[in-house]
Design a protein around this motif. Structure first.
Motif, PDB file in Angstrom:
ATOM      1  N   MET A   1      81.798  42.784  91.574  1.00 54.36           N
ATOM      2  CA  MET A   1      82.978  42.452  92.346  1.00 54.36           C
ATOM      3  C   MET A   1      84.206  42.768  91.503  1.00 54.36           C
ATOM      4  O   MET A   1      84.337  42.300  90.386  1.00 54.36           O
ATOM      5  N   GLU A   2      85.062  43.622  92.046  1.00 54.75           N
ATOM      6  CA  GLU A   2      86.287  43.989  91.339  1.00 54.75           C
ATOM      7  C   GLU A   2      87.417  43.074  91.788  1.00 54.75           C
ATOM      8  O   GLU A   2      87.745  43.004  92.969  1.00 54.75           O
ATOM      9  N   LEU A   3      87.986  42.377  90.824  1.00 53.68           N
ATOM     10  CA  LEU A   3      89.071  41.451  91.131  1.00 53.68           C
ATOM     11  C   LEU A   3      90.400  42.191  91.220  1.00 53.68           C
ATOM     12  O   LEU A   3      90.601  43.231  90.595  1.00 53.68           O
ATOM     13  N   ALA A   4      91.298  41.627  91.988  1.00 49.04           N
ATOM     14  CA  ALA A   4      92.665  42.141  92.066  1.00 49.04           C
ATOM     15  C   ALA A   4      93.394  41.793  90.769  1.00 49.04           C
ATOM     16  O   ALA A   4      92.975  40.912  90.005  1.00 49.04           O
ATOM     17  N   ASP A   5      94.495  42.474  90.531  1.00 49.39           N
ATOM     18  CA  ASP A   5      95.382  42.138  89.431  1.00 49.39           C
ATOM     19  C   ASP A   5      96.155  40.892  89.862  1.00 49.39           C
ATOM     20  O   ASP A   5      96.802  40.905  90.911  1.00 49.39           O
ATOM     21  N   VAL A   6      96.053  39.816  89.116  1.00 43.80           N
ATOM     22  CA  VAL A   6      96.706  38.563  89.488  1.00 43.80           C
ATOM     23  C   VAL A   6      97.436  37.944  88.307  1.00 43.80           C
ATOM     24  O   VAL A   6      97.068  38.140  87.157  1.00 43.80           O
ATOM     25  N   SER A   7      98.485  37.192  88.653  1.00 43.93           N
ATOM     26  CA  SER A   7      99.177  36.358  87.678  1.00 43.93           C
ATOM     27  C   SER A   7      99.775  35.193  88.455  1.00 43.93           C
ATOM     28  O   SER A   7      99.908  35.259  89.681  1.00 43.93           O
ATOM     29  N   ALA A   8     100.116  34.135  87.753  1.00 47.90           N
ATOM     30  CA  ALA A   8     100.773  32.986  88.379  1.00 47.90           C
ATOM     31  C   ALA A   8     101.854  32.498  87.420  1.00 47.90           C
ATOM     32  O   ALA A   8     101.658  32.484  86.206  1.00 47.90           O
ATOM     33  N   HIS A   9     102.990  32.126  88.009  1.00 45.27           N
ATOM     34  CA  HIS A   9     104.109  31.682  87.178  1.00 45.27           C
ATOM     35  C   HIS A   9     104.953  30.683  87.960  1.00 45.27           C
ATOM     36  O   HIS A   9     104.928  30.670  89.198  1.00 45.27           O
ATOM     37  N   ASP A 153      82.376  32.225  94.199  1.00 42.92           N
ATOM     38  CA  ASP A 153      82.315  33.059  92.995  1.00 42.92           C
ATOM     39  C   ASP A 153      83.674  33.695  92.709  1.00 42.92           C
ATOM     40  O   ASP A 153      84.088  33.807  91.548  1.00 42.92           O
ATOM     41  N   LEU A 154      84.360  34.128  93.762  1.00 41.90           N
ATOM     42  CA  LEU A 154      85.692  34.694  93.586  1.00 41.90           C
ATOM     43  C   LEU A 154      86.664  33.662  93.029  1.00 41.90           C
ATOM     44  O   LEU A 154      87.446  33.960  92.121  1.00 41.90           O
ATOM     45  N   ARG A 155      86.618  32.439  93.559  1.00 38.73           N
ATOM     46  CA  ARG A 155      87.510  31.390  93.050  1.00 38.73           C
ATOM     47  C   ARG A 155      87.253  31.151  91.569  1.00 38.73           C
ATOM     48  O   ARG A 155      88.186  31.035  90.773  1.00 38.73           O
ATOM     49  N   ASP A 156      85.977  31.078  91.184  1.00 41.57           N
ATOM     50  CA  ASP A 156      85.638  30.864  89.775  1.00 41.57           C
ATOM     51  C   ASP A 156      86.136  32.027  88.905  1.00 41.57           C
ATOM     52  O   ASP A 156      86.668  31.818  87.820  1.00 41.57           O
ATOM     53  N   ALA A 157      85.962  33.252  89.404  1.00 41.92           N
ATOM     54  CA  ALA A 157      86.385  34.435  88.633  1.00 41.92           C
ATOM     55  C   ALA A 157      87.918  34.474  88.522  1.00 41.92           C
ATOM     56  O   ALA A 157      88.450  34.800  87.446  1.00 41.92           O
ATOM     57  N   TYR A 158      88.618  34.138  89.595  1.00 45.07           N
ATOM     58  CA  TYR A 158      90.095  34.117  89.526  1.00 45.07           C
ATOM     59  C   TYR A 158      90.587  32.956  88.668  1.00 45.07           C
ATOM     60  O   TYR A 158      91.614  33.088  87.976  1.00 45.07           O
ATOM     61  N   THR A 159      89.870  31.845  88.657  1.00 45.42           N
ATOM     62  CA  THR A 159      90.230  30.743  87.759  1.00 45.42           C
ATOM     63  C   THR A 159      90.187  31.227  86.318  1.00 45.42           C
ATOM     64  O   THR A 159      91.108  30.980  85.541  1.00 45.42           O
ATOM     65  N   ALA A 160      89.114  31.935  85.967  1.00 47.76           N
ATOM     66  CA  ALA A 160      88.993  32.444  84.601  1.00 47.76           C
ATOM     67  C   ALA A 160      90.079  33.491  84.304  1.00 47.76           C
ATOM     68  O   ALA A 160      90.666  33.483  83.224  1.00 47.76           O
ATOM     69  N   LYS A 161      90.350  34.359  85.255  1.00 45.81           N
ATOM     70  CA  LYS A 161      91.334  35.419  85.046  1.00 45.81           C
ATOM     71  C   LYS A 161      92.754  34.850  84.909  1.00 45.81           C
ATOM     72  O   LYS A 161      93.568  35.400  84.169  1.00 45.81           O
ATOM     73  N   LEU A 162      93.038  33.770  85.613  1.00 48.71           N
ATOM     74  CA  LEU A 162      94.373  33.181  85.574  1.00 48.71           C
ATOM     75  C   LEU A 162      94.567  32.212  84.405  1.00 48.71           C
ATOM     76  O   LEU A 162      95.689  31.766  84.157  1.00 48.71           O
ATOM     77  N   SER A 163      93.496  31.905  83.694  1.00 48.92           N
ATOM     78  CA  SER A 163      93.571  30.945  82.572  1.00 48.92           C
ATOM     79  C   SER A 163      94.217  31.557  81.355  1.00 48.92           C
ATOM     80  O   SER A 163      94.188  32.718  81.087  1.00 48.92           O
TER      81      SER A 163
END
Length: 163
Positions: A1-9, A153-163
Motif C-alpha cells: 500500500m502506497e501512502l500519500a505524502d502527508v503532514s500535519a501542523h 491498516d491505513l490509519r496505523d500507517a498514517y499514524t506512524a508517518k505523521l509521528s
C-alpha cells in the motif's frame, strides 16, 4: 500500500491542518468534475452535496442521512476548491503534472488526534475516486465498509508517518 505524502501542523486558530498530497493519472478538469459534480461526488465522497460545488455559495452536505449547511468559499476551476464541512475546512488544490494531476487537500480539523484518521479516510475515498475517474466506479466506501478496504491498516500507517 502506497501512502500519500502527508503532514500535519497547527492552523493558528487552535485547530490543526492535515495536508494530504496525492498524484492522480487524470487531467485536472476531470478531477475537478469529480470534486464538484453531485453525481460524481456521491460515488466516492463521504457526503452528497445538494448542488454542484463548482461555484461559491451555500450548499447542504448530506452524510448518513443528516445534512449540514456549508459554504463554498472559493471555486477557481480547475485549480482551487474550498468549502466548510461540519466545522472543518477542506481546501482542494489541483496542479497539472506530466501524467495527470497533483491533488493537495488541506483539511483543517479540531486537533492533531484527527490527522491519521482523516488521512486514512481520504485515502480510501480517493482510491474510490480514482476508480471512478478510470471509468470503473465501485461506489462509495464509508463507515463499516471502509474497514473492509484496509482503513485500520491505513490509519496505523498514517499514524506512524505523521509521528
Amino acid at each position: 500500500m502506497e501512502l500519500a505524502d502527508v503532514s500535519a501542523h497547527p492552523a493558528g486558530d487552535g485547530r490543526w491542518t492535515l495536508v494530504f498530497t496525492r498524484d492522480l493519472s487524470h487531467p485536472p478538469e476531470k478531477v475537478w468534475d469529480a470534486l464538484t459534480e453531485p453525481g460524481r461526488l456521491k460515488e466516492w465522497a463521504p457526503f452528497e452535496p445538494s448542488r454542484d460545488l463548482g461555484e461559491p455559495g451555500e450548499a447542504t452536505l448530506v452524510m448518513d442521512g443528516a445534512g449540514t449547511d456549508e459554504t463554498v468559499t472559493k471555486a477557481d476551476r480547475p485549480h482551487l476548491l474550498e468549502y466548510t464541512w461540519g466545522g472543518d475546512l477542506l481546501r482542494w488544490e489541483l496542479e497539472p503534472t506530466e501524467t495527470g494531476t497533483r491533488l493537495r487537500l488541506s483539511h483543517t480539523m479540531p486537533g492533531p488526534e484527527w490527522a491519521a484518521r482523516n488521512a486514512a479516510g481520504w485515502h480510501v475515498c480517493l482510491d474510490t475516486a480514482d476508480l471512478l475517474l478510470a471509468g470503473t466506479p465501485q461506489g462509495r466506501v464509508v463507515g463499516e465498509d471502509a474497514l473492509k478496504h484496509d482503513w485500520q491498516d491505513l490509519r496505523d500507517a498514517y499514524t506512524a508517518k505523521l509521528s
